[in-house]
Design an enzyme around this catalytic site. Structure first.
Site, PDB file in Angstrom:
ATOM      1  N   ASP A  32      -7.795   9.226 -24.737  1.00 12.60           N
ATOM      2  CA  ASP A  32      -6.902  10.325 -25.100  1.00 12.60           C
ATOM      3  C   ASP A  32      -7.678  11.204 -26.096  1.00 12.60           C
ATOM      4  OD1 ASP A  32      -4.998  11.958 -26.367  1.00 12.60           O
ATOM      5  OD2 ASP A  32      -3.403  10.518 -25.951  1.00 12.60           O
ATOM      6  N   ALA A  56      -7.071  18.954 -20.770  1.00 14.84           N
ATOM      7  CA  ALA A  56      -6.395  20.142 -21.315  1.00 14.84           C
ATOM      8  C   ALA A  56      -4.888  20.018 -21.172  1.00 14.84           C
ATOM      9  CB  ALA A  56      -6.874  21.396 -20.578  1.00 14.84           C
ATOM     10  N   ASP A  98      -9.116  32.751 -18.583  1.00 10.60           N
ATOM     11  CA  ASP A  98      -8.958  34.217 -18.651  1.00 10.60           C
ATOM     12  C   ASP A  98      -7.671  34.597 -19.400  1.00 10.60           C
ATOM     13  OD1 ASP A  98      -7.580  33.020 -16.481  1.00 10.60           O
ATOM     14  OD2 ASP A  98      -7.345  34.946 -15.477  1.00 10.60           O
ATOM     15  N   TYR A 121      -0.194  29.103 -24.448  1.00  9.38           N
ATOM     16  CA  TYR A 121      -1.319  28.438 -23.760  1.00  9.38           C
ATOM     17  C   TYR A 121      -2.627  29.180 -24.047  1.00  9.38           C
ATOM     18  CZ  TYR A 121      -4.515  27.334 -19.908  1.00  9.38           C
ATOM     19  OH  TYR A 121      -5.628  27.009 -19.164  1.00  9.38           O
TER      20      TYR A 121
HETATM   21  N1  LIG Z   1      -5.924  25.304 -13.532  1.00 11.67           N
HETATM   22  C1  LIG Z   1      -6.273  26.568 -13.714  1.00 11.67           C
HETATM   23  O1  LIG Z   1      -5.877  27.469 -12.979  1.00 11.67           O
HETATM   24  C2  LIG Z   1      -7.185  26.924 -14.863  1.00 11.67           C
HETATM   25  C3  LIG Z   1      -7.486  28.271 -15.079  1.00 11.67           C
HETATM   26  C4  LIG Z   1      -8.339  28.604 -16.125  1.00 11.67           C
HETATM   27  C5  LIG Z   1      -8.872  27.617 -16.936  1.00 11.67           C
HETATM   28  N2  LIG Z   1      -8.547  26.316 -16.718  1.00 11.67           N
HETATM   29  C6  LIG Z   1      -9.138  25.300 -17.614  1.00 11.67           C
HETATM   30  O2  LIG Z   1      -9.978  24.470 -16.829  1.00 11.67           O
HETATM   31  C7  LIG Z   1      -9.993  23.146 -17.372  1.00 11.67           C
HETATM   32  C8  LIG Z   1      -9.677  22.137 -16.283  1.00 11.67           C
HETATM   33  O3  LIG Z   1      -8.370  22.430 -15.762  1.00 11.67           O
HETATM   34  P1  LIG Z   1      -7.732  21.625 -14.564  1.00 11.67           P
HETATM   35  O4  LIG Z   1      -7.055  22.611 -13.694  1.00 11.67           O
HETATM   36  O5  LIG Z   1      -8.710  20.661 -13.989  1.00 11.67           O
HETATM   37  O6  LIG Z   1      -6.611  20.816 -15.353  1.00 11.67           O
HETATM   38  P2  LIG Z   1      -5.716  19.597 -14.850  1.00 11.67           P
HETATM   39  O7  LIG Z   1      -5.848  19.367 -13.405  1.00 11.67           O
HETATM   40  O8  LIG Z   1      -4.371  19.829 -15.449  1.00 11.67           O
HETATM   41  O9  LIG Z   1      -6.418  18.392 -15.604  1.00 11.67           O
HETATM   42  C9  LIG Z   1      -6.328  18.224 -16.973  1.00 11.67           C
HETATM   43  C10 LIG Z   1      -6.487  16.753 -17.243  1.00 11.67           C
HETATM   44  O10 LIG Z   1      -6.428  16.559 -18.658  1.00 11.67           O
HETATM   45  C11 LIG Z   1      -5.684  15.388 -18.883  1.00 11.67           C
HETATM   46  N3  LIG Z   1      -5.153  15.357 -20.233  1.00 11.67           N
HETATM   47  C12 LIG Z   1      -4.091  16.028 -20.752  1.00 11.67           C
HETATM   48  N4  LIG Z   1      -3.923  15.692 -22.028  1.00 11.67           N
HETATM   49  C13 LIG Z   1      -4.893  14.792 -22.326  1.00 11.67           C
HETATM   50  C14 LIG Z   1      -5.245  14.056 -23.482  1.00 11.67           C
HETATM   51  N5  LIG Z   1      -4.557  14.167 -24.631  1.00 11.67           N
HETATM   52  N6  LIG Z   1      -6.323  13.232 -23.428  1.00 11.67           N
HETATM   53  C15 LIG Z   1      -7.030  13.090 -22.298  1.00 11.67           C
HETATM   54  N7  LIG Z   1      -6.745  13.727 -21.159  1.00 11.67           N
HETATM   55  C16 LIG Z   1      -5.689  14.574 -21.182  1.00 11.67           C
HETATM   56  C17 LIG Z   1      -4.585  15.441 -17.849  1.00 11.67           C
HETATM   57  O11 LIG Z   1      -4.013  14.174 -17.688  1.00 11.67           O
HETATM   58  P3  LIG Z   1      -2.491  14.034 -17.212  1.00 11.67           P
HETATM   59  O12 LIG Z   1      -2.503  14.441 -15.764  1.00 11.67           O
HETATM   60  O13 LIG Z   1      -2.198  12.606 -17.449  1.00 11.67           O
HETATM   61  O14 LIG Z   1      -1.678  14.979 -18.054  1.00 11.67           O
HETATM   62  C18 LIG Z   1      -5.372  15.900 -16.617  1.00 11.67           C
HETATM   63  O15 LIG Z   1      -5.943  14.811 -15.941  1.00 11.67           O
HETATM   64  C19 LIG Z   1      -8.994  23.162 -18.527  1.00 11.67           C
HETATM   65  O16 LIG Z   1      -9.675  23.376 -19.739  1.00 11.67           O
HETATM   66  C20 LIG Z   1      -8.124  24.360 -18.227  1.00 11.67           C
HETATM   67  O17 LIG Z   1      -7.524  24.902 -19.380  1.00 11.67           O
HETATM   68  C21 LIG Z   1      -7.731  25.948 -15.689  1.00 11.67           C
END
Ligand SMILES: NC(=O)c1ccc[n+]([C@@H]2O[C@H](COP(=O)([O-])OP(=O)(O)OC[C@H]3O[C@@H](n4cnc5c(N)ncnc54)[C@H](OP(=O)(O)O)[C@@H]3O)[C@@H](O)[C@H]2O)c1
Length: 287
Positions: A32, A56, A98, A121
């Site tokens: 975590d 995240a 973004d 966010y």
């Molecule tokens: N998705 C988008 O469209 C988007 C756009 C721009 C930027 N981003 C950025 O890209 C990165 C990757 O995003 P993603 O889409 O792959 O996100 P995601 O699929 O939501 O994955 C985030 C992961 O982080 C885990 N997590 C949450 N809280 C945590 C904690 N306290 N300790 C450890 N793990 C934790 C979540 O676990 P749980 O599933 O158990 O909660 C999930 O496995 C992030 O930094 C995000 O902000 C994403």
């Protein structure tokens, strides 16, 4: 790697495996990011060269009501992680969005543009990127991503596919413009950036930009899904969080450093579909 079970985390794991690179990928239960002591112990036991933080708090809507939690996961935890990594001389790769921009520029955003997040966010992610770069110094890189899609359910293409099987008509916003970016392309770029030990702030998105409506239209046509899509303004959706309407990221700086361009957003979708076809991405995510 942290946040290994998220959509980007899974793609990074696949690229590392494909390239035969050793790594450890604990999920949220084992690591975590808000548990500093455990994280510190973990880092000391592995002594990694690189830490890739895919963890995240990503729920844009819920963040409006969970301000504290969003800032804890997206800002305070990454800042502490950056400090630990610098002390251990491990390079930290961290991700932002973004949504740090307000969308009023009317042109592609570069790394030199001043953020002005509209919602919690975006504000938490902006705080995180500032703190990571300040605490990590030469041992930190932050990559801003946009409209990420890949394996998993927390992305627009999964939802679109789901809606298309249940509804005859879909209403999709036509005035929200950004860049669909495939997790597989991000993972490849990250690997190339690691090889060059890139530090600092970079925009990592596909090339070109489109509205959410154009994105949906292209994807549904590629999937040959028969559903009517109607372009509507973003304001017709009752959402709590304000989002930037025009936030495409210029990938010129990163492309220059890596010495190669990033694919167009259409090519990124084509590659995603090809990866599903070749079972490199979990087909369970598409029906
Ligand atoms: N998705 C988008 O469209 C988007 C756009 C721009 C930027 N981003 C950025 O890209 C990165 C990757 O995003 P993603 O889409 O792959 O996100 P995601 O699929 O939501 O994955 C985030 C992961 O982080 C885990 N997590 C949450 N809280 C945590 C904690 N306290 N300790 C450890 N793990 C934790 C979540 O676990 P749980 O599933 O158990 O909660 C999930 O496995 C992030 O930094 C995000 O902000 C994403």
């Amino acid at each position: 790697m942290l946040g290994a079970q998220g959509q980007l985390g899974k793609a990074v794991q696949q690229v590392l495996l494909r390239n035969g690179l050793p790594f450890t990928a604990p999920g949220r239960l084992q690591a975590d990011v808000t548990d500093t002591d455990k994280l510190n112990a973990l880092l000391k036991s592995f002594f990694p060269d690189f830490v890739i933080n895919c963890a995240a708090y990503n729920d844009v809507e819920r963040a409006e009501q969970e301000n504290e939690r969003a800032f804890c996961v997206n800002a305070q935890a990454p800042a502490q992680l950056a400090e630990m990594c610098r002390r251990q001389r491990a390079m930290l790769f961290h991700f932002s969005t973004d949504y740090v921009f307000d969308g009023t520029k009317g042109d592609y955003y570069t790394e030199a543009d001043c953020p002005n997040p509209l919602g919690v966010y975006g504000a938490s992610k902006y705080q995180g990127e500032c703190d990571v770069l300040a605490a990590g110094g030469d041992f930190a890189a932050v990559f801003r991503l946009s409209w990420l899609f890949g394996e998993g359910r927390q992305n627009f293409l999964y939802k679109l596919e789901d809606w298309a099987t249940r509804q005859k008509t879909l209403r999709i916003s036509e005035d929200e413009v950004s860049i669909p970016t495939y997790t597989g392309d991000v993972a490849d770029a990250i690997l190339a950036a690691a090889a060059k030990r890139v530090g600092g702030l970079y925009h990592l998105a596909s090339t070109g930009c489109c509205s959410r409506y154009e994105w949906a239209k292209y994807y549904l046509a590629a999937r040959r899904l028969q559903v009517e899509i109607v372009p509507v303004p973003m304001s017709s959706f009752p959402v709590m969080a304000r989002r930037p309407l025009f936030s495409p990221l210029s990938n010129r700086k990163l492309s220059g450093v890596l010495g190669c361009g990033l694919p167009s957003w259409q090519a990124a979708i084509d590659r995603y579909l090809a990866d599903i076809q070749n079972s490199r991405v979990c087909p369970a995510d598409l029906r």
